[in-house]
Design a protein around this motif. Sequence first.
Motif, PDB file in Angstrom:
ATOM      1  N   ASN A  16     -31.304 -25.790   3.552  1.00 31.34           N
ATOM      2  CA  ASN A  16     -32.446 -25.464   2.680  1.00 31.34           C
ATOM      3  C   ASN A  16     -32.940 -24.037   2.913  1.00 31.34           C
ATOM      4  OD1 ASN A  16     -32.386 -28.056   1.505  1.00 31.34           O
ATOM      5  ND2 ASN A  16     -33.544 -28.860   3.226  1.00 31.34           N
ATOM      6  N   GLY A  17     -31.994 -23.114   3.075  1.00 26.47           N
ATOM      7  CA  GLY A  17     -32.306 -21.698   3.203  1.00 26.47           C
ATOM      8  C   GLY A  17     -32.695 -21.229   4.590  1.00 26.47           C
ATOM      9  N   TRP A  23     -31.634 -20.902   8.681  1.00 34.85           N
ATOM     10  CA  TRP A  23     -30.543 -20.935   9.658  1.00 34.85           C
ATOM     11  C   TRP A  23     -30.757 -22.127  10.576  1.00 34.85           C
ATOM     12  CZ3 TRP A  23     -27.195 -16.524  11.113  1.00 34.85           C
ATOM     13  CH2 TRP A  23     -26.383 -16.783  12.196  1.00 34.85           C
ATOM     14  N   ALA A  29     -29.523 -18.516  -4.796  1.00 34.70           N
ATOM     15  CA  ALA A  29     -28.973 -19.860  -4.629  1.00 34.70           C
ATOM     16  C   ALA A  29     -28.648 -20.434  -5.990  1.00 34.70           C
ATOM     17  CB  ALA A  29     -29.981 -20.751  -3.898  1.00 34.70           C
ATOM     18  N   TYR A  45     -26.786 -22.779   7.075  1.00 35.56           N
ATOM     19  CA  TYR A  45     -28.153 -22.802   6.561  1.00 35.56           C
ATOM     20  C   TYR A  45     -28.437 -24.157   5.929  1.00 35.56           C
ATOM     21  CZ  TYR A  45     -28.201 -17.728   7.120  1.00 35.56           C
ATOM     22  OH  TYR A  45     -28.158 -16.456   7.632  1.00 35.56           O
ATOM     23  N   HIS A  60     -22.278 -23.147  -1.463  1.00 40.70           N
ATOM     24  CA  HIS A  60     -23.551 -23.858  -1.534  1.00 40.70           C
ATOM     25  C   HIS A  60     -23.207 -25.311  -1.817  1.00 40.70           C
ATOM     26  CE1 HIS A  60     -26.391 -20.340  -1.901  1.00 40.70           C
ATOM     27  NE2 HIS A  60     -25.196 -19.780  -1.968  1.00 40.70           N
ATOM     28  N   ILE A  98     -25.627 -24.124   3.157  1.00 41.98           N
ATOM     29  CA  ILE A  98     -24.911 -22.895   2.835  1.00 41.98           C
ATOM     30  C   ILE A  98     -23.974 -22.630   4.002  1.00 41.98           C
ATOM     31  CG2 ILE A  98     -25.042 -20.440   2.332  1.00 41.98           C
ATOM     32  CD1 ILE A  98     -27.906 -20.909   1.321  1.00 41.98           C
ATOM     33  N   GLU A 110     -29.744 -28.695   0.691  1.00 36.71           N
ATOM     34  CA  GLU A 110     -28.724 -27.698   0.373  1.00 36.71           C
ATOM     35  C   GLU A 110     -28.168 -27.121   1.668  1.00 36.71           C
ATOM     36  OE1 GLU A 110     -28.104 -23.503  -2.010  1.00 36.71           O
ATOM     37  OE2 GLU A 110     -29.998 -23.868  -0.960  1.00 36.71           O
ATOM     38  N   THR A 119     -28.436 -14.907   2.113  1.00 39.34           N
ATOM     39  CA  THR A 119     -29.747 -14.698   1.509  1.00 39.34           C
ATOM     40  C   THR A 119     -29.747 -13.532   0.537  1.00 39.34           C
ATOM     41  OG1 THR A 119     -30.452 -13.300   3.357  1.00 39.34           O
ATOM     42  CG2 THR A 119     -30.920 -15.661   3.519  1.00 39.34           C
TER      43      THR A 119
END
Length: 134
Positions: free
Chosen positions: A105-106, A108, A25, A103, A126, A121, A119, A21
Amino acid sequence: MTDNDGPEHVEHDPTVIYDPTSEPAGVGSGSSVAGAFGWALTVDSGPQAGLTYVLGPGDTLVGRGGDCDIFLGDVTVSRHHAKLFVDETGLRIEDLGSTNGTYVNGVWADSAALDADDELIIGKFHLIVARGDI
């Protein structure tokens, strides 16, 4: 040497703690992949940007270990980081107790169902989920 007269175990390739974070992104145009397949992951940013992994039915192991189906070679990725599952219900991911987490979509996620344009991560990678023509 340790007290038990055996050699001391030294980790030569540890996983480095990383906060995804703290970087913006890089979601771009990598989410559209044509072809006769069910699911794919495209590396949108980070090491190996542009690389696409087509996912077959069953389990796919993701990490930086030599036995992983999807090798993400960076110290921010655990050796066995996550597992992807493709079956008749769709695509889902499960974190395998990784150091830096997975992650979606942002957010956890220990486990999550995935859909096209989501998405992922994983460490500094990414990845964008794509759905094929079948």
